[in-house]
Design a protein around this motif. Sequence first.
Motif, PDB file in Angstrom:
ATOM      1  N   UNK A  85      26.713   9.750  73.545  1.00  0.00           N
ATOM      2  CA  UNK A  85      26.920   9.416  72.087  1.00  0.00           C
ATOM      3  C   UNK A  85      26.258   8.342  71.623  1.00  0.00           C
ATOM      4  N   UNK A  86      26.271   6.931  72.089  1.00  0.00           N
ATOM      5  CA  UNK A  86      25.618   5.615  71.294  1.00  0.00           C
ATOM      6  C   UNK A  86      24.019   6.155  71.308  1.00  0.00           C
ATOM      7  N   UNK A  87      23.012   7.081  71.852  1.00  0.00           N
ATOM      8  CA  UNK A  87      22.267   7.506  71.655  1.00  0.00           C
ATOM      9  C   UNK A  87      21.991   8.361  70.455  1.00  0.00           C
ATOM     10  N   UNK A  88      22.539   9.364  69.551  1.00  0.00           N
ATOM     11  CA  UNK A  88      22.680  10.025  69.400  1.00  0.00           C
ATOM     12  C   UNK A  88      23.499   9.496  67.958  1.00  0.00           C
ATOM     13  N   UNK A  89      24.299   8.719  67.898  1.00  0.00           N
ATOM     14  CA  UNK A  89      25.003   7.473  67.031  1.00  0.00           C
ATOM     15  C   UNK A  89      23.345   7.221  66.225  1.00  0.00           C
ATOM     16  N   UNK A  90      22.553   6.618  67.104  1.00  0.00           N
ATOM     17  CA  UNK A  90      20.920   6.176  66.729  1.00  0.00           C
ATOM     18  C   UNK A  90      20.037   6.579  65.791  1.00  0.00           C
ATOM     19  N   UNK A  91      20.711   7.844  65.801  1.00  0.00           N
ATOM     20  CA  UNK A  91      19.831   8.986  65.341  1.00  0.00           C
ATOM     21  C   UNK A  91      20.048   9.033  63.703  1.00  0.00           C
ATOM     22  N   UNK A  92      19.362   8.742  62.640  1.00  0.00           N
ATOM     23  CA  UNK A  92      19.400   9.337  61.336  1.00  0.00           C
ATOM     24  C   UNK A  92      19.949  10.082  61.394  1.00  0.00           C
ATOM     25  N   UNK A  93      21.132  10.246  60.122  1.00  0.00           N
ATOM     26  CA  UNK A  93      22.053  11.873  60.368  1.00  0.00           C
ATOM     27  C   UNK A  93      21.537  13.061  59.825  1.00  0.00           C
ATOM     28  N   UNK A 132      12.976  13.794  70.551  1.00  0.00           N
ATOM     29  CA  UNK A 132      11.788  12.434  71.052  1.00  0.00           C
ATOM     30  C   UNK A 132      12.941  11.379  71.006  1.00  0.00           C
ATOM     31  N   UNK A 133      13.748  11.080  69.945  1.00  0.00           N
ATOM     32  CA  UNK A 133      14.375   9.943  69.658  1.00  0.00           C
ATOM     33  C   UNK A 133      15.655   9.734  71.129  1.00  0.00           C
ATOM     34  N   UNK A 134      16.347  10.412  71.205  1.00  0.00           N
ATOM     35  CA  UNK A 134      16.814  10.728  72.200  1.00  0.00           C
ATOM     36  C   UNK A 134      16.797  10.648  73.601  1.00  0.00           C
ATOM     37  N   UNK A 135      15.151  11.624  74.044  1.00  0.00           N
ATOM     38  CA  UNK A 135      15.121  10.796  75.350  1.00  0.00           C
ATOM     39  C   UNK A 135      13.955   9.721  75.673  1.00  0.00           C
TER      40      UNK A 135
END
Length: 147
Positions: A85-93, A132-135
């Motif tokens: 969830x933290x990693x998903x939260x760092x993604x651009x909207x 890619x960002x999540x990985x």
Amino acid sequence: MSRRDRSAGEVLVRRLYAEHGAALLAYATRLSGDRAAAQELVRRTLLRAWTEPSALSEERGAVRARLFVLLREAAGAPADVLQMLGAVGTLPPEEREVLNQLYFQGRDVKETAASLGLPAETVKSRSYQALRRLRAALAAEVTTGAA
């Protein structure tokens, strides 16, 4: 289990594989990084779907979404839920919304593109970049957490 139940289960598994097998295998391969492991994950997912057919609704998107949940459960969490969830939260909207539509709402690229008013290529690109960002974020978390 009666012969009739077993036969109906086989028909269900074959239908699910025909309709969703390619998407499940692609996702399982991304999760596991190994095609043989991915095939085993898909097999376990379909076996579980066979034992829980009432959990699968008739709507295509809902069935696919449920199968993806079963697959993730079969794979085991690649990271703690809070880390994910933290990693998903760092993604651009805009990337988060694409992943939400594709993976949690069970839409395909064309449906997602129509829903968001975007070209299909943009949906594919955003999905690729988001994964890619999540990985990278999860790998960094594992490295940092292991130190």
